[in-house]
Design an enzyme around this catalytic site. Structure first.
Site, PDB file in Angstrom:
ATOM      1  N   HIS A 117       0.831  -1.204   0.000  1.00  0.00           N
ATOM      2  CA  HIS A 117       0.000   0.000   0.000  1.00  0.00           C
ATOM      3  C   HIS A 117       0.868   1.258   0.000  1.00  0.00           C
ATOM      4  O   HIS A 117       2.085   1.209   0.206  1.00  0.00           O
ATOM      5  CB  HIS A 117      -0.946   0.019   1.194  1.00  0.00           C
ATOM      6  CG  HIS A 117      -0.254   0.139   2.527  1.00  0.00           C
ATOM      7  ND1 HIS A 117       0.394  -0.911   3.141  1.00  0.00           N
ATOM      8  CD2 HIS A 117      -0.116   1.206   3.369  1.00  0.00           C
ATOM      9  CE1 HIS A 117       0.896  -0.512   4.288  1.00  0.00           C
ATOM     10  NE2 HIS A 117       0.613   0.771   4.455  1.00  0.00           N
ATOM     11  N   HIS A 274       4.855   0.002   0.155  1.00  0.00           N
ATOM     12  CA  HIS A 274       5.512  -0.844   1.144  1.00  0.00           C
ATOM     13  C   HIS A 274       4.555  -1.912   1.655  1.00  0.00           C
ATOM     14  O   HIS A 274       3.338  -1.781   1.574  1.00  0.00           O
ATOM     15  CB  HIS A 274       6.089  -0.016   2.301  1.00  0.00           C
ATOM     16  CG  HIS A 274       5.070   0.726   3.106  1.00  0.00           C
ATOM     17  ND1 HIS A 274       4.480   1.895   2.665  1.00  0.00           N
ATOM     18  CD2 HIS A 274       4.534   0.477   4.325  1.00  0.00           C
ATOM     19  CE1 HIS A 274       3.630   2.334   3.579  1.00  0.00           C
ATOM     20  NE2 HIS A 274       3.641   1.482   4.599  1.00  0.00           N
TER      21      HIS A 274
END
Length: 300
Positions: A117, A274
């Site tokens: 996300h 990440h």
């Protein structure tokens, strides 16, 4: 310009940690103010690598805040803090520090995020950077993966790049919080998830954004948040987004960070996605997070 060009008067050295992204900084003590020659190297390393890592730190919230404020590259309106805070994260707020989240997991609190996300992409002004300090880490597990959205864009064919540059994507924060654990945490703090997120209209951002500092282009989407593409049918949007979500997870774009206590990471939300790996329950992990304010996302 590169870090080598500006490092003459600085004691900071920069060490890339992967071919895709990320650099470790040495010669930085976050308990002390950083002088301008050192800041010049740090900011250039951040622009070059999208993620900077400082290890072995034992810092206070004020130390972390001073470090975070140094990454505010935007001219903010008078009275606006360079550290952003959102009501939906208030259940994690560190007492006495409304700009700081204490992300604490242990045997009684399982980690809740385990997907790729981009932080808070569902707001009109997503944070430009995230600053995370590892206070307690598990002996094994709890790594974080990062993926370069610059590389993800550049790996696409030119016709696909041109097509994507013409599109805007829709991002819905409520969709990202359709998670029983997160909803329960909100309710314990007196926040009704449906009522709270009903006040937030989905945000629309260019699917490809141009970095305001480097001028590099990057894909800008987030699987938990991105729900559609303006002008495309639902079926067309789902097909295209599923292709892009899968494409962004290519290991060639990635760096995996194995946390150590005392690590301080700063990553560029305008350039990276990440994934916090939720594999360490029931062991303890405590992180302190601050976010550097962003601005309205622009195509060019």
């Amino acid at each position: 310009m590169t870090t080598q060009d500006i490092a003459v008067d600085s004691k900071v050295t920069v060490h890339p940690v992967s071919l895709a992204l990320g650099a470790r900084l040495e010669g930085v003590d976050l308990t002390q103010p950083i002088d301008e020659p050192d800041w010049a190297v740090v900011r250039q390393a951040f622009a070059d690598h999208s993620l900077v890592i400082v290890r072995g730190q034992d810092i206070t919230v004020d130390d972390q805040r001073r470090w975070a404020q140094g990454f505010s590259e935007l001219d903010l309106p008078e009275g606006v803090s360079p550290l952003e805070m959102r009501e939906h994260t208030s259940m994690f707020t560190l007492e006495g520090h409304p700009d700081t989240l204490a992300l604490h997991n242990n045997a009684d609190r399982r980690p809740g995020l385990d997907h790729w996300h981009t932080d808070n992409i569902g707001f009109v002004d997503p944070p430009s950077a995230t600053v995370l300090y590892a206070k307690v880490t598990p002996a094994l597990g709890g790594d974080t993966l990062f993926a370069s959205m610059h590389l993800a864009f550049e790996a696409l064919s030119r016709p696909m790049q041109v097509f994507l540059e013409s599109l805007d994507a829709v991002h819905d924060m409520r969709q990202a919080f359709r998670n029983p654990m997160l909803e329960e945490a909100l309710r314990k703090k007196g926040i009704d998830p449906d009522e709270h997120f009903a006040r937030h209209e989905p945000a629309v951002h260019p699917l490809v954004r141009t970095h305001p500092v480097t001028g590099r282009k990057a894909l800008f989407l987030s699987a938990p948040h991105t729900t559609g593409i303006v002008g495309l049918s639902d079926k067309e949007a789902r097909t295209l987004l599923q292709f892009l979500f899968h494409h962004c997870e290519d290991p060639a774009f990635q760096y995996r960070h194995v946390w150590q206590e005392g690590d301080v990471l700063v990553w560029d939300n305008r350039a990276l996605q990440h994934l916090p790996v939720a594999d360490y329950h029931p062991h303890e992990r405590l992180m302190f997070r601050m976010s550097v304010s962003g601005d309205v996302v622009r195509r060019g």
